[in-house]
Design an enzyme around this catalytic site. Structure first.
Site, mmCIF file in Angstrom:
data_model
loop_
_atom_site.group_PDB
_atom_site.id
_atom_site.type_symbol
_atom_site.label_atom_id
_atom_site.label_comp_id
_atom_site.label_asym_id
_atom_site.label_seq_id
_atom_site.Cartn_x
_atom_site.Cartn_y
_atom_site.Cartn_z
ATOM 1 N N TYR A 149 0.854 -1.034 -0.039
ATOM 2 C CA TYR A 149 0.145 -0.182 0.084
ATOM 3 C C TYR A 149 0.757 1.123 0.057
ATOM 4 O O TYR A 149 2.103 1.333 0.718
ATOM 5 C CB TYR A 149 -0.968 -0.130 1.340
ATOM 6 N N GLU A 237 -3.436 7.438 -4.082
ATOM 7 C CA GLU A 237 -3.668 6.072 -3.047
ATOM 8 C C GLU A 237 -3.562 4.994 -4.219
ATOM 9 O O GLU A 237 -4.380 4.656 -5.113
ATOM 10 C CB GLU A 237 -5.035 5.990 -2.394
#
Length: 444
Positions: A149, A237
């Site tokens: 991530y 993101e």
């Protein structure tokens, strides 16, 4: 101040309301930043040399079949283009489960696209109404050896960009942060230096990329920061940022948002805005120069200036009420803008009172009062309106309202006005609950 036209049961209930105190909760500020669909995010990242799976957008079932044929192979993914999280676990209004599906042929691409496009996808973020799917993104399915991530966003504490990364990619990052906070790494970025080779390499190494992929991963991180800066992004993101089985670094999914204040220099990015994914009232408000965001309360707010609007909502909360909206009509509020603001506020059936809090500076209070009087007269409003007009020509404004014969209750003190708006709201709510009428009279 108000007169009951019916009757004793309501009076008893009213006394109960007067004696009760609602707990004041923290009012969180609302932000709106431009979000773009995943396929557009992928195209933007690709233009910066960042690895993304091969794919394309389709707005019809036939186009989806053609895209799948173009991609080739028998292992692909079809993703509903809806601006909401949790698409994979969502359900369409026609019963189809999952807004992200693995497909194995152009025929399946056509079939699933036909069931997705034109239907609403309901996820944990959309609420029961769901959001309309206007197209699908079809891309090749890449197999990941490792999933990470990575996000770049603005940090209040450091007043600058920060890179948030985790070795536990492909998962709900909020859940990871709650259950395994040590798995989240935050790296503040000095805007004067940017993301250096040293910083990028350290992040890539700490995430767990294999040694042969660390250089490409570091380069990807630097390019993502370049997108962030050059495109005035507020968030980038990537979840997951993957190391594939053929030792490539790829952004498998991307969520990008951009600063609304940068629209004047990001014309191309803002041309990608999809208004069908936004609240229609908020879109309508923006078209009239109003900053409007719906909230869950029942006291409508019409204020000029974002700071004053936040203060107005705060004082409503402090007095036990709940604001129904954030509405900043700006420093140049006109009669037309006020009328549009009232239409937006009163379109919400929950609204039981309206609090108008205006500081006359650029626009005089008497001009605001004239617009307010015209709007209330034209709309034949039956809910009470509390008004506080301060600043230039406030005496003239007060005289205009007092002589209008309309049920607009004027106050000079902010606390008194907020207290009365909350009281009025409670009265109207109770009246609705037990089906009685309340007649509000002029005067304080």
């Amino acid at each position: 101040m108000f007169r009951l036209t019916r009757s004793r049961p309501f009076l008893a209930a009213l006394n109960t309301v007067r004696d009760s105190q609602l707990k004041s909760n923290v009012l969180q500020s609302q932000k709106r930043n431009l979000s773009i669909h995943e396929y557009l995010s992928a195209n933007l990242l690709k233009s910066y040399g960042i690895g993304v799976p091969k794919g394309a957008f389709a707005k019809t079932a036939e186009e989806a079949e053609a895209v799948a044929k173009e991609i080739g192979g028998d292992d692909m993914v079809i993703k509903a283009q809806v601006l909401a999280g949790g698409r994979g676990k969502g359900t369409f209004d026609n019963g189809l489960k999952g807004g992200v599906r693995v497909i194995y042929s152009p025929t399946e691409a056509k079939m699933f696209a036909g069931q997705m496009i034109g239907h609403k996808l309901i996820t944990k973020q959309t609420g029961a109404t769901g959001k309309l799917c206007t197209g699908v993104y079809i891309c090749e399915r890449k197999f990941a050896r490792r999933e990470f991530y990575l996000a770049i966003l603005m940090d209040r504490a450091t007043q600058g960009p920060i890179i948030v990364s985790s070795s536990q990619g492909g998962m709900d990052i909020e859940g990871v942060a709650k259950e395994s906070p040590d798995a989240i790494i935050s790296t503040p970025i000095d805007t004067h230096k940017g993301v250096t080779d040293e910083i990028a390499t350290k992040i890539a190494t700490d995430l767990g990329f294999s040694s042969q992929c660390i250089p490409e991963a570091a380069d990807t991180i630097k390019k993502l920061y370049k997108v962030f800066v050059e495109k005035d992004a507020t968030q980038i993101e990537i979840n997951p940022l993957s190391e594939t089985d053929d030792r490539r670094v790829m952004a498998m999914d991307a969520k990008l948002t951009f600063d609304d204040n940068a629209e004047f220099r990001q014309k191309e990015v803002f041309s990608w805005r999809d208004k069908s994914q936004e609240d229609p009232d908020e879109v309508k408000a923006a078209d009239h120069g109003l900053n409007f965001i719906k909230l869950d309360g029942d006291i409508g707010c019409l204020v000029n200036g974002a700071g004053l609007a936040m203060a107005t909502m705060d004082i409503i909360k402090l007095n036990g009420g709940q604001p129904a909206n954030f509405l900043d009509c700006g420093g140049g509020a006109t009669a037309q803008a006020i009328e549009q603001a009232f239409q937006l506020i009163t379109s919400d059936r929950k609204v039981t009172a309206i609090f108008v809090n205006i500081f006359g500076g650029i626009v005089r209070c008497d001009a605001i009062a004239q617009g307010l009087i015209a709007t209330v007269s034209n709309m034949n409003l039956r809910i009470p309106i509390v008004a506080r007009l301060q600043g230039t020509n406030m005496q003239q404004a007060q005289a205009l309202i007092n002589n209008s014969g309309l049920k607009i209750f004027l106050f000079e003190d902010l606390q008194d006005a907020a207290e009365k708006a909350v009281q009025f709201s409670r009265v109207v709510k109770m009246a609705r609950d037990i089906d009685v009428d309340v007649e509000f009279t002029l005067g304080i």
